[in-house]
Design a protein around this motif. Structure first.
Motif, PDB file in Angstrom:
ATOM      1  N   ASP A  22      27.888  45.567  30.740  1.00 24.21           N
ATOM      2  CA  ASP A  22      27.106  44.425  31.208  1.00 24.21           C
ATOM      3  C   ASP A  22      25.850  44.228  30.362  1.00 24.21           C
ATOM      4  O   ASP A  22      25.476  43.104  30.042  1.00 24.21           O
ATOM      5  CB  ASP A  22      26.743  44.608  32.686  1.00 24.21           C
ATOM      6  CG  ASP A  22      26.484  43.301  33.405  1.00 24.21           C
ATOM      7  OD1 ASP A  22      26.766  42.220  32.841  1.00 24.21           O
ATOM      8  OD2 ASP A  22      26.011  43.345  34.563  1.00 24.21           O
ATOM      9  N   TYR A  71      28.606  34.657  44.596  1.00 22.33           N
ATOM     10  CA  TYR A  71      29.387  34.068  43.508  1.00 22.33           C
ATOM     11  C   TYR A  71      29.669  32.591  43.781  1.00 22.33           C
ATOM     12  O   TYR A  71      29.518  31.748  42.892  1.00 22.33           O
ATOM     13  CB  TYR A  71      30.706  34.840  43.313  1.00 22.33           C
ATOM     14  CG  TYR A  71      31.636  34.157  42.358  1.00 22.33           C
ATOM     15  CD1 TYR A  71      31.381  34.168  40.989  1.00 22.33           C
ATOM     16  CD2 TYR A  71      32.752  33.468  42.807  1.00 22.33           C
ATOM     17  CE1 TYR A  71      32.225  33.523  40.099  1.00 22.33           C
ATOM     18  CE2 TYR A  71      33.600  32.824  41.930  1.00 22.33           C
ATOM     19  CZ  TYR A  71      33.331  32.854  40.578  1.00 22.33           C
ATOM     20  OH  TYR A  71      34.166  32.209  39.704  1.00 22.33           O
ATOM     21  N   MET A  76      25.678  34.835  41.218  1.00 21.41           N
ATOM     22  CA  MET A  76      26.192  36.108  40.730  1.00 21.41           C
ATOM     23  C   MET A  76      27.489  35.858  39.974  1.00 21.41           C
ATOM     24  O   MET A  76      28.234  34.925  40.296  1.00 21.41           O
ATOM     25  CB  MET A  76      26.450  37.025  41.933  1.00 21.41           C
ATOM     26  CG  MET A  76      26.917  38.404  41.605  1.00 21.41           C
ATOM     27  SD  MET A  76      27.055  39.429  43.089  1.00 21.41           S
ATOM     28  CE  MET A  76      25.336  39.690  43.476  1.00 21.41           C
ATOM     29  N   ASP A  80      30.497  41.081  38.831  1.00 22.29           N
ATOM     30  CA  ASP A  80      29.666  41.837  39.768  1.00 22.29           C
ATOM     31  C   ASP A  80      30.349  41.937  41.134  1.00 22.29           C
ATOM     32  O   ASP A  80      30.334  42.988  41.777  1.00 22.29           O
ATOM     33  CB  ASP A  80      28.294  41.176  39.914  1.00 22.29           C
ATOM     34  CG  ASP A  80      27.556  41.082  38.589  1.00 22.29           C
ATOM     35  OD1 ASP A  80      27.600  42.051  37.808  1.00 22.29           O
ATOM     36  OD2 ASP A  80      26.941  40.030  38.334  1.00 22.29           O
ATOM     37  N   LEU A  83      33.230  44.311  40.771  1.00 25.77           N
ATOM     38  CA  LEU A  83      32.756  45.692  40.641  1.00 25.77           C
ATOM     39  C   LEU A  83      32.422  46.279  42.004  1.00 25.77           C
ATOM     40  O   LEU A  83      32.791  47.416  42.302  1.00 25.77           O
ATOM     41  CB  LEU A  83      31.540  45.768  39.710  1.00 25.77           C
ATOM     42  CG  LEU A  83      30.928  47.153  39.518  1.00 25.77           C
ATOM     43  CD1 LEU A  83      31.940  48.131  38.911  1.00 25.77           C
ATOM     44  CD2 LEU A  83      29.678  47.064  38.645  1.00 25.77           C
ATOM     45  N   THR A 103      21.801  47.377  47.011  1.00 26.47           N
ATOM     46  CA  THR A 103      21.946  46.698  45.726  1.00 26.47           C
ATOM     47  C   THR A 103      21.090  45.440  45.674  1.00 26.47           C
ATOM     48  O   THR A 103      20.438  45.166  44.661  1.00 26.47           O
ATOM     49  CB  THR A 103      23.424  46.351  45.453  1.00 26.47           C
ATOM     50  OG1 THR A 103      24.149  47.574  45.273  1.00 26.47           O
ATOM     51  CG2 THR A 103      23.584  45.482  44.216  1.00 26.47           C
ATOM     52  N   GLY A 107      18.250  44.980  43.141  1.00 32.42           N
ATOM     53  CA  GLY A 107      18.312  43.800  42.278  1.00 32.42           C
ATOM     54  C   GLY A 107      17.010  43.022  42.292  1.00 32.42           C
ATOM     55  O   GLY A 107      16.548  42.534  41.255  1.00 32.42           O
ATOM     56  N   ARG A 154      19.424  35.251  33.573  1.00 34.43           N
ATOM     57  CA  ARG A 154      20.257  36.248  34.249  1.00 34.43           C
ATOM     58  C   ARG A 154      20.009  37.627  33.630  1.00 34.43           C
ATOM     59  O   ARG A 154      19.664  37.726  32.462  1.00 34.43           O
ATOM     60  CB  ARG A 154      21.721  35.875  34.126  1.00 34.43           C
ATOM     61  CG  ARG A 154      22.038  34.554  34.816  1.00 34.43           C
ATOM     62  CD  ARG A 154      23.523  34.444  35.068  1.00 34.43           C
ATOM     63  NE  ARG A 154      23.841  33.206  35.729  1.00 34.43           N
ATOM     64  CZ  ARG A 154      24.049  33.094  37.031  1.00 34.43           C
ATOM     65  NH1 ARG A 154      23.959  34.148  37.797  1.00 34.43           N
ATOM     66  NH2 ARG A 154      24.352  31.933  37.568  1.00 34.43           N
ATOM     67  N   TYR A 157      23.523  42.615  36.282  1.00 38.75           N
ATOM     68  CA  TYR A 157      23.445  43.041  37.683  1.00 38.75           C
ATOM     69  C   TYR A 157      24.209  44.328  37.956  1.00 38.75           C
ATOM     70  O   TYR A 157      24.040  44.933  39.006  1.00 38.75           O
ATOM     71  CB  TYR A 157      23.934  41.909  38.598  1.00 38.75           C
ATOM     72  CG  TYR A 157      23.308  41.965  39.963  1.00 38.75           C
ATOM     73  CD1 TYR A 157      21.970  41.640  40.152  1.00 38.75           C
ATOM     74  CD2 TYR A 157      24.040  42.363  41.066  1.00 38.75           C
ATOM     75  CE1 TYR A 157      21.387  41.700  41.394  1.00 38.75           C
ATOM     76  CE2 TYR A 157      23.461  42.423  42.327  1.00 38.75           C
ATOM     77  CZ  TYR A 157      22.135  42.088  42.485  1.00 38.75           C
ATOM     78  OH  TYR A 157      21.550  42.149  43.726  1.00 38.75           O
ATOM     79  N   ALA A 158      25.044  44.765  37.013  1.00 41.84           N
ATOM     80  CA  ALA A 158      25.738  46.047  37.194  1.00 41.84           C
ATOM     81  C   ALA A 158      24.724  47.177  37.368  1.00 41.84           C
ATOM     82  O   ALA A 158      24.991  48.145  38.084  1.00 41.84           O
ATOM     83  CB  ALA A 158      26.655  46.337  36.017  1.00 41.84           C
ATOM     84  N   ILE A 161      23.841  47.205  40.968  1.00 47.23           N
ATOM     85  CA  ILE A 161      24.967  47.746  41.737  1.00 47.23           C
ATOM     86  C   ILE A 161      25.015  49.258  41.594  1.00 47.23           C
ATOM     87  O   ILE A 161      25.231  49.983  42.581  1.00 47.23           O
ATOM     88  CB  ILE A 161      26.297  47.098  41.296  1.00 47.23           C
ATOM     89  CG1 ILE A 161      26.284  45.597  41.643  1.00 47.23           C
ATOM     90  CG2 ILE A 161      27.499  47.811  41.931  1.00 47.23           C
ATOM     91  CD1 ILE A 161      27.441  44.804  41.059  1.00 47.23           C
TER      92      ILE A 161
END
Length: 170
Positions: A22, A71, A76, A80, A83, A103, A107, A154, A157-158, A161
């Motif tokens: 990512d 999403y 998102m 993500d 995952l 998360t 985040g 952006r 975001y992994a 997570i």
């Protein structure tokens, strides 16, 4: 190595790989997510038979549903969401729900650090101040970030997570 230690090793390896991908490619490959999910389903089925399989599938569903709305509204990426679903296979439905909450918190903290490092904190504060002032006039409005503003960019975001999952598992 017992089953629990094996699952933990797979979880850590998968999350580290997802963060690396990512950060370097701005995406999480489907093959990585599928491998995590399939290995998790196989291990849980092997260790817990039908109950293990059902637990793994429930974790997948809960993980998927936790982030799917983000999403749908464009907040998102699909990688993500997938995952977290794969993480759910490995840690189960209750823990993945807790991981999702942690998360989101991680985040937010990472986003603030990211925005600050990129020099956009004052711009963001001014924008939110204007939005709050619009509430006082009874004409609330959302002011999106300006093009190129750090708050509109952006970030991988992994990482959030991985942090949220680590906190939930610990």
């Amino acid at each position: 190595m017992d089953g629990g230690a094996g699952i933990t090793a797979i979880l850590i390896s998968g999350l580290v790989a997802a963060v690396v991908f990512d950060c370097s490619e701005s995406r999480i490959p489907n093959w990585l997510i599928v491998c995590l999910a399939v290995v998790g389903i196989v291990l849980h089925t092997w260790m817990g038979h039908l109950g293990g399989l059902l637990q793994a599938l429930a974790g997948l569903l809960v993980g998927l549903l936790c982030f799917l709305p983000f999403y749908v509204f464009g907040a998102m990426g699909a990688g993500d969401v997938k995952l977290l679903a794969a993480v759910g296979v490995l840690i189960g439905p209750a823990q993945v729900a807790f991981a999702a909450i942690l998360t989101v918190i991680a985040g937010g903290v990472i986003a603030l650090i990211y925005i600050t490092v990129r020099g956009g904190l004052l711009q963001m504060i001014r924008r939110y101040r204007s939005m709050l002032m619009s509430l006082a006039t009874m004409q609330p409005r959302y002011i999106p970030p300006a093009p190129g503003e750090a708050a509109g960019l952006r970030f991988p975001y992994a990482l959030a997570i991985a942090c949220g999952t680590a906190l939930a598992v610990i």
